[in-house]
Write an enzyme that holds these catalytic residues in place. Sequence first.
Site, mmCIF file in Angstrom:
data_model
loop_
_atom_site.group_PDB
_atom_site.id
_atom_site.type_symbol
_atom_site.label_atom_id
_atom_site.label_comp_id
_atom_site.label_asym_id
_atom_site.label_seq_id
_atom_site.Cartn_x
_atom_site.Cartn_y
_atom_site.Cartn_z
ATOM 1 N N ASP A 312 0.867 -1.168 0.000
ATOM 2 C CA ASP A 312 0.000 0.000 0.000
ATOM 3 C C ASP A 312 0.917 1.235 0.000
ATOM 4 O O ASP A 312 2.148 1.133 0.054
ATOM 5 C CB ASP A 312 -0.958 -0.038 1.196
HETATM 6 C C1 BGC Z 1 -5.124 3.064 0.250
HETATM 7 C C2 BGC Z 1 -5.373 1.980 -0.769
HETATM 8 C C3 BGC Z 1 -5.294 2.556 -2.170
HETATM 9 C C4 BGC Z 1 -3.975 3.242 -2.357
HETATM 10 C C5 BGC Z 1 -3.768 3.809 -3.745
HETATM 11 C C6 BGC Z 1 -3.892 3.884 -0.063
HETATM 12 O O1 BGC Z 1 -3.771 4.977 0.762
HETATM 13 O O2 BGC Z 1 -5.011 2.482 1.526
HETATM 14 O O3 BGC Z 1 -6.610 1.364 -0.531
HETATM 15 O O4 BGC Z 1 -5.512 1.571 -3.109
HETATM 16 O O5 BGC Z 1 -3.861 4.297 -1.417
HETATM 17 O O6 BGC Z 1 -4.579 4.898 -3.987
#
Ligand code: BGC
Length: 768
Positions: A312
């Site tokens: 993430d």
């Molecule tokens: C979130 C994810 C997301 C990613 C990309 C993160 O902050 O936890 O769910 O897919 O950002 O945008």
Amino acid sequence: MKKIQLMKSAMYGFVCLTISCNMQPQSEIDTRVNDLLSQMTLEEKVGQMTQITLDAVGNGKDVFTSNVPFAIDTNRLKKALVDYHVGSIINTTNNYALPPAQWNSIIGQIQQTATQQTRLKVPVIYGIDAIHGSTYAEGAILFPQEITVAASFNPVHAYNMAKTSAYETRACGISWNFSPVLDLGSDPRFSRQFEGFGEDPYVVTVMGEQVVKGYEGMTDSINHPAKLASCLKHFLGYSVPYSGKDRTPAFISENVLREYHLPPFKAAVDAGVESVMINSGLINGVSVHASYDIITKLLKQELKFDGVVVTDWMDIINLQKRDKIAPTNKEAIKLAVNAGIDMSMVPYDYENFSKDLVALVKSGEVKESRIDDAVRRILKLKFKLGLFENPLTKLTDYPDFGSKAHAQLAYDAAADAITLLKNSGDILPLSKTSKVLVVGPNANSMRSLNGGWSYSWQGDKVDRFAGLNNTILEAIRLEIGEKNVRYIPGVSYVENGKYFEEKENNLTGAVAAARNVDAVILCVGENSYAEKPGDLNDLNLSELQTNLAKALAKTGKPVILVLNEGRPRCINSIEPQMKAVVQTYLPGNYGGDALTDILFGDVNPSGRLPYTYPAYPNSIVNYYHKLSEEQKPSEGAYKYESDYNPQYEFGFGLSYTTFIYSNLKISSDVITDNNPIEVSVDITNSGSRSGKEVVMLYTSDLYASITPDVKRLRRFEKIALKPGETKTVKFNIASTDIAYVGLDGKWITEPGEFEISTGNLKSKISYK
Ligand code: BGC
């Protein structure tokens, strides 16, 4: 007139795309992957493992702040793709929705640089959070959020949402979607509760499988131009932090992790999902991004997941900066890659990621075979998607982008999900000749209907992009005529720098106006948010909104409480004074229309709560809890009941008609490993309107070595019944359906008695 004329009943149709695809045999892909890998330098391999944000290659004062509107900076792009061999780019935090043609041109520039200026011409894989429709594309159809789709208890909507989203996202040239969220929504305090399918592992599993099928196709065909690769998230146990706040530590025992959190992920992996994103948090003090046990042993070895594991946002950096388990970023990279991470969502400082990982391989701290494994998975995904042959789609091949047919599917999902929670004296449906006051901060907002991840991360630009859709107020005006509708907000959400705050907005005027109408439609809940900014200190509905409800109720006019919220905000202090309560969750761009059709009787509500609606912030208990002691002083003795006294139970929802359950039959009262049983039950529509019922089958293990849950949902089916009509619903239950996970982390079905229940009917079986 803004209203798009949609059919007021669920049509459950699918829209077909005629472009064809050629499936490439697995062995051919493997040969191509190995051939390409064998030509790659270490730096090129590490580049494939690098994912950066679009901001980092955009025009702007620095890599964190791209200009609005977005435009590629060709020098920055060349540096990332040609000099550092970066293999993946994702959507930007700084920007917001773009027209599909502009997406196409951006992706086109990226792919042109990747496939024409780099040595090995490897296309970039672009990822985005198109989590309820193609959320970053202007003009795309935005569906209800996952929590709303779950409330429909009708998996076809999960499939339709994903299928539409795949089509409209591919129309933009984007082929990787960070969806679905399969985290268990068992803590209503969590700011991302709306992104998941609720508190029940079985519901999450069923819906999740449909989403994966909708994105990736029923068979292995993600190179179809209307399909894309999905990404399960956030593996594993992300949604239950101890504090209820995003990205704070969780404490989860292994049996709980395996019994409640793992099954939806396992089912989606079994269905062939292409990628998985890792939980940003800590479980039992261990950063999941550094957990070899969770990423390699559980996901890759035990579940046999052979796709791409992506971190993430910034989560390798977090191992050093936040979790303090690595003194340097280089050490953090070592921990994560050795734990099994294939791609790092870096997302800015790709130069150091590359330098450090290359050095780690050269010093032997990360084996090159680990790098090869990661890159093989990434290249395989790119080949499977057909990116080498077609790095970019053509917008003209997608005539259904933003079409009425897609809008109908989004409306159907909302209409099937909105849940009637209270209807005293059958106040609903309202007559179309009623005079109503529409009031509350959520009454005239497209932003609150959609929630976060809508046109931008926080959903704060929705009203700019969804102007052609109807707010609740606009839909009601269209339904019963402007002259019958007064609107005074009473309370409003007001922009406040980065976020927003609530302010009183003519509360006295609203109360005065209430005296002159037949009914008050009070729309309350939450404004949009996503992730950390959505953290909450108090689960109660805000004080201003609560006071507004109390003041309106005092007028003696019937108040219809419309809830529009990403998680259940406690309403116990006002609920008894409300004549009716309707939960819309986050119903998306057609939610105002669907709600109005329910309020005025064009649609009979059939949604059911996909979570327990707590009465108090300190009484958060899932329906699948254990029994506990409860002493009612008036009754003297102890009663072994439970602390489960919610505002509304999981699975609850009313209809404008009534249903009778009868004739519960089981094919045998003994279940064995080789002999599943069939349970059948008759449901009759005993009212005078057509309606839909969600038939739910629960089992309860009466005694077990580990205290059993009071009950667990094992099957459900939504059926439509005309007045007077009876249908028989049949479910099969196997011995594995009544198993639980023991302290050794293994599934077991223990001999003994089990209760089976559906509606108000019960029966017993035993397992031998
Ligand atoms: C979130 C994810 C997301 C990613 C990309 C993160 O902050 O936890 O769910 O897919 O950002 O945008």
